[in-house]
Design a protein around this motif. Structure first.
Motif, short mmCIF file in Angstrom:
data_model
loop_
_atom_site.label_atom_id
_atom_site.label_comp_id
_atom_site.label_asym_id
_atom_site.label_seq_id
_atom_site.Cartn_x
_atom_site.Cartn_y
_atom_site.Cartn_z
N LEU A 304 0.87 -1.32 -0.06
CA LEU A 304 0.16 0.08 0.05
C LEU A 304 0.81 1.19 0.08
O LEU A 304 0.44 2.21 -0.52
CB LEU A 304 -0.78 -0.18 1.16
N VAL A 305 1.91 1.27 0.79
CA VAL A 305 2.78 2.43 0.88
C VAL A 305 3.66 2.74 -0.28
O VAL A 305 3.83 3.94 -0.74
CB VAL A 305 3.44 2.31 2.34
N ALA A 306 4.51 1.82 -0.81
CA ALA A 306 5.26 1.89 -1.84
C ALA A 306 4.96 2.91 -2.97
O ALA A 306 5.73 3.62 -3.39
CB ALA A 306 5.92 0.57 -2.15
N PRO A 307 3.45 2.57 -3.46
CA PRO A 307 3.29 3.38 -4.58
C PRO A 307 3.10 4.78 -4.20
O PRO A 307 3.36 5.61 -4.97
CB PRO A 307 1.85 2.78 -5.03
N TYR A 308 2.48 4.94 -3.13
CA TYR A 308 2.36 6.29 -2.61
C TYR A 308 3.66 7.24 -2.21
O TYR A 308 4.03 8.30 -2.41
CB TYR A 308 1.56 6.31 -1.29
N LEU A 312 5.04 10.40 -3.92
CA LEU A 312 5.39 11.55 -2.83
C LEU A 312 6.99 12.01 -3.06
O LEU A 312 7.35 13.30 -3.16
CB LEU A 312 5.46 11.06 -1.58
N VAL A 313 7.56 11.30 -3.52
CA VAL A 313 9.05 11.54 -4.18
C VAL A 313 8.81 12.24 -5.30
O VAL A 313 9.64 13.53 -5.18
CB VAL A 313 9.96 10.31 -4.32
N ALA A 314 8.19 12.19 -6.26
CA ALA A 314 7.79 12.94 -7.58
C ALA A 314 7.28 14.28 -7.16
O ALA A 314 7.81 15.29 -7.69
CB ALA A 314 7.03 12.17 -8.38
N ALA A 315 6.52 14.31 -5.79
CA ALA A 315 5.82 15.73 -5.78
C ALA A 315 6.83 16.67 -4.72
O ALA A 315 6.88 17.83 -5.03
CB ALA A 315 4.52 15.36 -5.21
N ARG A 316 7.22 15.91 -3.83
CA ARG A 316 7.95 16.64 -2.59
C ARG A 316 9.40 16.48 -2.60
O ARG A 316 10.33 17.11 -1.80
CB ARG A 316 7.67 16.31 -1.51
N GLY A 317 9.94 15.40 -3.30
CA GLY A 317 11.59 15.06 -3.37
C GLY A 317 11.57 13.87 -1.98
O GLY A 317 10.71 13.23 -1.45
N PRO A 318 12.85 13.45 -2.04
CA PRO A 318 13.13 12.16 -1.15
C PRO A 318 13.12 12.36 0.30
O PRO A 318 13.02 11.70 1.07
CB PRO A 318 14.56 11.72 -1.62
N ARG A 319 13.11 13.70 0.64
CA ARG A 319 13.33 14.11 2.05
C ARG A 319 12.17 13.73 2.87
O ARG A 319 12.53 13.01 4.00
CB ARG A 319 13.68 15.59 2.44
N VAL A 320 11.10 14.06 2.57
CA VAL A 320 9.57 13.65 3.38
C VAL A 320 9.38 12.25 3.53
O VAL A 320 9.45 11.69 4.77
CB VAL A 320 8.67 14.33 2.90
N PRO A 321 9.64 11.57 2.45
CA PRO A 321 9.40 9.98 2.54
C PRO A 321 10.68 9.43 3.60
O PRO A 321 10.22 8.40 4.42
CB PRO A 321 9.40 9.28 0.95
N LEU A 322 11.90 10.02 3.54
CA LEU A 322 12.87 9.30 4.22
C LEU A 322 12.64 9.60 5.92
O LEU A 322 12.93 8.83 6.60
CB LEU A 322 14.13 9.86 3.73
N VAL A 323 12.11 10.86 5.85
CA VAL A 323 11.84 11.19 7.51
C VAL A 323 10.79 10.42 8.10
O VAL A 323 10.50 9.84 9.23
CB VAL A 323 11.51 12.75 7.81
N GLY A 360 7.98 -0.10 3.19
CA GLY A 360 7.59 0.48 2.00
C GLY A 360 7.99 1.84 1.38
O GLY A 360 7.96 2.33 0.47
N MET A 361 8.18 2.77 2.66
CA MET A 361 8.50 4.30 2.38
C MET A 361 10.04 4.42 2.06
O MET A 361 10.44 5.24 1.52
CB MET A 361 8.11 5.00 3.62
N ILE A 362 10.99 3.36 2.18
CA ILE A 362 12.48 3.53 2.20
C ILE A 362 12.83 3.68 0.82
O ILE A 362 13.75 4.37 0.39
CB ILE A 362 13.14 2.69 3.05
N ASN A 363 12.40 2.76 -0.12
CA ASN A 363 12.98 2.32 -1.18
C ASN A 363 12.77 3.33 -2.36
O ASN A 363 14.04 3.76 -2.98
CB ASN A 363 12.61 0.95 -1.87
N PRO A 364 11.62 3.80 -2.78
CA PRO A 364 11.72 4.89 -3.64
C PRO A 364 12.50 6.09 -3.40
O PRO A 364 13.20 6.40 -4.69
CB PRO A 364 10.15 5.15 -3.54
#
Length: 412
Positions: A304-308, A312-323, A360-364
């Motif tokens: 569920l999380v990986a596609p989101y 999120l990376v495309a819209a906000r960059g990698p920092r938010v999903p990494l946090v 799920g959030m870490i790979n993209p």
């Protein structure tokens, strides 16, 4: 552009290959308590059962991709399927832990020829950019599906037919995939393949093998060998025109940061999964199937999380999903320290769900950070090094976790 039946079949073959190769990272964890009892092995034997697979994957992933580019992707893919199948058969027949560990290494040799080569086959099979993006998205989602299926399928098989059956399940899939590959997958090669670097390959193998061996076997002098091999590897690779490890990549702070984060994150992932399966079966006394089902929240969260995370990376960059990933990891690990034999199961499942959000959030963002500043001809190599870093992290995580829990109630 309309997708043909042949393209769909090729995508299905590649997806099946990634499922069986990645599922064998997670499926074996549920069987560890049964292997421990049946083969009367030590904790180090269980660690090597997992790490023989992930270590060989880490060491040989770059070689497999370049070899396929040179001699043909379909040929290497078929060889990988056959070797993986033979390794699975050998695992199922193992009379002792030494045989099982060696067979797991053979399995991994085949597995290294599946993941990067399957991706290259998908890319060349879908020339239209829009359809290629969809195909890559489907192919990428298979990693989450494999992690979700592994514990459940492994638990059902162990409870019904014993731990050896987790390796039998690979055989019919491999046979069908080999036949379909011959019938439907066209042979392709790269216009220019990277040269083989045998000395670099041996030094990388010596570095990682010695490092993990020092931790599992508690042999400090192996750390000296690992350090000497790593120093020699860096010195040698600097002089190579086409090195195994392209050291120029490490001049990018973003790439180096992504590699460090991948390594640390998957140390946590490998350790957590290793400890969790032992906790569920040895502390909570759950049967293998119930233990596998208890891990379902992790797989569901990944799916569920990986596609989101990608959006999120495309819209906000990698920092938010990494946090978000880092926060989920810290919360789930801290909460796990409080788990005991009588902790309510819904609490346990909630903690696993949070851990799944981390995975799920870490790979993209990692892949995006690694390749975003790279020229096109270096992007694939950068992504493969990040993939290698993930496998090294899992190996180190299992090694560290097993060393810590060797004298606890998790192992009996």
């Amino acid at each position: 552009m309309r997708v043909s039946t042949r393209q769909r079949v090729v995508l299905a073959i590649c997806c099946a290959s990634i499922i069986v190769s990645l599922m064998d990272v997670s499926i074996v964890n549920v069987a560890l308590p049964s292997i421990h009892g049946d083969l009367s092995t030590s904790v180090s034997g269980l660690q090597w059962t997992v790490d023989a697979y992930t270590l060989v994957l880490a060491v040989l992933l770059p070689l497999a991709g370049s070899t396929a580019d040179r001699i043909g992707r379909r040929r290497v893919f078929q060889v990988g399927l056959i070797v993986f199948g033979l390794g699975s058969l050998a695992c199922s027949l193992a009379p002792g832990i030494g045989w099982l560990i060696a067979a797991r290494a053979v399995q991994a040799v085949g597995g290294t020829m599946l993941n990067p080569v399957a991706m290259a086959i998908v890319v060349t099979t879908f020339p239209d950019r829009r359809e290629r993006a969809k195909a890559i998205g489907i192919f990428g989602s298979m990693s989450g599906l494999a992690l979700a299926l592994g514990p459940i399928l492994g638990g059902a098989l162990v409870d019904s037919w014993g731990w050896r059956s987790i390796f039998w399940v690979n055989l019919p899939i491999v046979v069908i995939a080999v036949i379909c590959t011959q019938l439907f997958v066209p042979e392709t090669r790269a216009d220019r393949a990277r040269r083989f670097d045998p000395i670099g390959q041996l030094l990388l193998m010596l570095t990682l093998g010695s490092l993990v061996g020092a931790i599992i076997e508690k042999v400090p002098w192996l750390l000296v060998i690992a350090a000497l091999a790593a120093t020699s590897l860096i010195a040698y690779e600097r002089r190579r025109t086409e090195p195994l490890l392209e050291l120029r990549l490490f001049r990018s702070i973003r790439f180096s940061s992504a590699l460090v984060i991948a390594l640390v994150a998957y140390v946590g992932f490998g350790a957590y999964l290793f400890v969790t399966t032992l906790y569920l079966q040895n502390v909570r006394d759950l049967p293998a199937l119930a233990a596998g089902l208890s891990l379902l929240p992790i797989g569901v969260a990944i799916l569920l999380v990986a596609p989101y995370a990608g959006r999120l990376v495309a819209a906000r960059g990698p920092r938010v999903p990494l946090v978000i990933a880092g926060t989920a990891f810290v919360l789930s690990v801290l909460a796990s320290f409080a788990l005991g034999a009588t902790t309510p199961l819904p609490v346990v499942l909630a903690i696993y769900l949070v851990f799944g959000i981390f995975v799920g959030m870490i790979n993209p963002p990692l892949v995006n950070t690694a390749v975003s500043e790279m020229p096109t001809d270096m992007a694939g190599l950068a992504a493969s090094i990040i993939s290698t870093g993930r496998q090294v992290g899992i190996s180190l995580g299992v090694a560290l976790a097993g060393t810590v829990i060797a004298s606890t109630a998790l192992v009996r």
